[in-house]
Design an enzyme around this catalytic site. Sequence first.
Site: not given
Ligand code: SDX
Length: 428
Positions: A364, A307
């Site tokens: 989710d 998140h």
């Molecule tokens: C919602 O914002 C809100 O409030 C949203 C929400 C709401 O109520 O409105 O809460 C609803 O959208 C919840 C989120 C649902 N999405 C997912 O479940 C999709 C999977 N999650 C990711 O795509 C990710 O965690 C995000 C998009 C939710 C957040 O992404 P960020 O904050 O931009 O973080 P990032 O992509 O920069 O990740 C940081 C690190 C990265 O690794 P490094 O580059 O540091 O090595 O964490 C890793 C990412 O690759 N990472 C994951 C991961 N999520 C982040 N690795 C594997 N699986 C994951 N799910």
Amino acid sequence: MSEIAKLQIGENTYEFPLVKGTEDEVAIDVKTLRGATGGVITIDPGFKNTGSCQSAITFLNGEEGVLRYRGYSIEELAEKADFLEVAYLLIFGELPTQEQLDKFYNDILDNAIVDDDIKKIIDAFPKNSHPMGILSSLTSALTAFNPSSVNVDSEEDMYNAIVKIMGKFPVLVAWTMRKVKGLPLNYGSRKIGYVENVMKMMFEKPNEDYEINPIVRDALDKLLILHADHEQNCSTSTVRIVGSSHAGLFASISAGISALWGPLHGGANQAVLEMLEAIKADGGDTKKYMGKAKDKEDPFRLMGFGHRVYKNFDPRAKIIKVAADEVLDDLGVEDPVLDIAKGLEQEALSDEYFVKRKLYPNVDFYSGIIYRAMDIPVEMFTVMFALGRLPGWIAQWREMRLRKEPIGRPRQVYTGENYRPFVKINKR
Ligand code: SDX
């Protein structure tokens, strides 16, 4: 803490006021930055460190896993309130008296009919259309049928637009599902409640008297409350920026639906179930999928995990996980993907990659398991998220309009070609 921030650029030092919120959050007010520095701006892709507004609606603390609507904890609201009450709280700022809630609901019921020509639009969609595309289009179409709800300025006009969309949106949500399931389009009743009407319009079969299942009703009510608002997330920021051009409430909500559709945002609840089903089909090999999630060469992500703000448990995920067990047990539903989900969670919570990046289950991760137990098709899961988020979008849009906030128009840093003269095509 001092009341100002100092910024040194070259030989010059600039001072900017600090803004402090009621929960002691601090921001640097940079609205004079470009003028004071002769053109210097900030840049922050994804706005990870940038506030777009001051808001009194929802507070969350991602480090501590705290979420409150207008000061009330999500835990208490999920346990003690009902969805329409929470919608009123988010939109108008206070928990309603019984009289206020009754008037709000009656005004909503007075607007719970949509123009019959909307059915012609629904008929035009291919049967396999994604429901989020249908819902976004129908919501935008509401503007065409309700032109007076477009550029509203007075609080009275805003209220009228609000009860219109609170009344019509559940109809559009239900008709979107009935289109997907090939069922006739129907209406609710003034004799039952808001969530009960959603269920009646979604699930009623043409050849039977529909009976509300109290377990499903309570679970749906709780899920809608948990999805109702979440401060400046992607789709809410979309609603606010579209609303800032005075495009109107329905158009702003339609834009929010499109933003929510993405698998990184609300679309994740559908992606989670598809992921869990893939793992089940693959023999339940969660370790293989954990490895894929950590492999930078592999685009696979553990959907429902991580998140932007929560670097601790998403408090909503905790509540939904408990509800999933209760609802499936009460409904007598055995769903093997629930065990796969729990297995993934346990592995991730002890895996260095996830622990280091503070990746926990989010809202989710478990919600789709409950929706499926309610016989809601997986492609409808994000539509259910939108139904829950509607009052939050409305509240944020109303706050932005009442505060007369300026049109949203970010700056950029240009990195393209410098000036070059045009070259005729026969000279290229
Ligand atoms: C919602 O914002 C809100 O409030 C949203 C929400 C709401 O109520 O409105 O809460 C609803 O959208 C919840 C989120 C649902 N999405 C997912 O479940 C999709 C999977 N999650 C990711 O795509 C990710 O965690 C995000 C998009 C939710 C957040 O992404 P960020 O904050 O931009 O973080 P990032 O992509 O920069 O990740 C940081 C690190 C990265 O690794 P490094 O580059 O540091 O090595 O964490 C890793 C990412 O690759 N990472 C994951 C991961 N999520 C982040 N690795 C594997 N699986 C994951 N799910």
